[in-house]
Motif scaffolding. Sequence first.
Motif: not given
Length: 329
Positions: A54-78
Motif C-alpha cells: 500500500x501507499x499508506x496514510x500516517x494512520x495505516x502506516x502506524x498500524x502496519x508498523x505496530x503489527x510488524x513489531x508484534x510479529x517480531x519483525x525488527x526493522x522497517x524502511x520508509x
Amino acid sequence: MTFPQRRMRRLRRTPALRRLVAETHLRADDLVAPLFVREGIDEPQPIRSLPGQMQHTLDSLTQEVLDLASLGVPGVILFGIPATKDPEGSGAWDPDGIVQVALRELREAVGEEMVLMADLCVDEYTSHGHCGVLGDDGQPDNDATLELYAQIAVAQAEAGADVIAPSGMMDGQVLAIRDALDEAEFPEVAILAYSAKYASGLYGPFRDAVDVSIEGGGDRKAYQQDIRNAREGLEEIRLDVGEGADMVMVKPALSYLDIITRARAEIDVPIAAYHVSGEYAMIKAAAANGWIDGDAVLLEQLIAIKRAGADFVLTYGARELVEQGLVGR
Ligand code: PBG
C-alpha cells in the motif's frame, strides 16, 4: 552397498533430520519491511504492481508498523511520496515533509521496539525524478547533491530515524552524511549504505509505488552500477566502509548473489540485500497465474540470499511470511 551419497540421503529422510542439518535459517529477525507513506491521502492506496502493498496514510502506516513489531519483525524502511515535487526535492528535508512526520509518529507509537530506517534520496521528491539536483548536462550534480543529502540526513535523524540509508549512489555520500550527523550531534545514528546498487530493470514496480518517472525517459546508468561489473561492486562497498558506513547493501539481490558472497568473504560489517520490487512482483504475477507456488518461491529466494552471505533482507514479503508461519520468530 555403501557409497558416500548415502550419507546425504540418510540425512534428508525426515523433516526433523533436515532441520537438524540445515545450514541456513530464515527468521523474522532477518527481515526488514519496506513501507510507503503518502502525503495528503485519507485512505491507503493499493499499489497495483506490488500486490498486497500500500501507499499508506500516517494512520495505516502506524498500524502496519505496530503489527510488524508484534510479529517480531525488527526493522522497517520508509519511503515517502510527497504531495508536491520540485527540482531540488525539498520535501525530502523539510521538517514537515512526509517521512519526517511519519518518523516522529512512529517513534512515539513503537518506542525502541522497531528499528526505523529512512531511505535517503531525492528521486521521490524531484520533479525530474533523478536522485540529485541536475547540472547543465541534465545529470545529477554529484557534489551539489551531497549538500542536500547532508540536510536530509539531519532532518531524518531529528525526526527519530535509527538508521539512514542513502540510495542515490552519489560519490562521497556516506562521508558527507556521517559528517553532517556527527556535527548535528547524532553520532548514534547509523548508516546503511546502498553500496552496490545496480542500474537494474527490476525497480519498475517501485517507481509506480512512489510515482516516479525519469524526465525524458532517462535512466540512472550514469550513477548506478553497470550490471556487467562485479569488481566495481566490491570497490563501491570498500569505499563506503572506509567512509564510515555501518552496514552495506547489495541491490537487487537475486541477480547479484555473487556480489553478496564476495563481499561476505572480504568485509565484516553487516551486509543487507534488497529483494526489490520487480523480484517480488514477478513471483506474485506468476503465482496469480497458477504457474508457481508463490510462497515457496519467495522463501526459496530469500533463503538463497541468506545462504549467499547476507545478514538481513529487505523484502515486501516480510509480513506475509511471518504471519503465515512460513518463517519462525
Ligand atoms: C531510490 C530507490 C529505488 C529503490 C529503492 N530506493 C529506486 C531507484 O533507484 O530507481 C528501489 C526499490 C525496489 O525496487 O524495490 N530512492
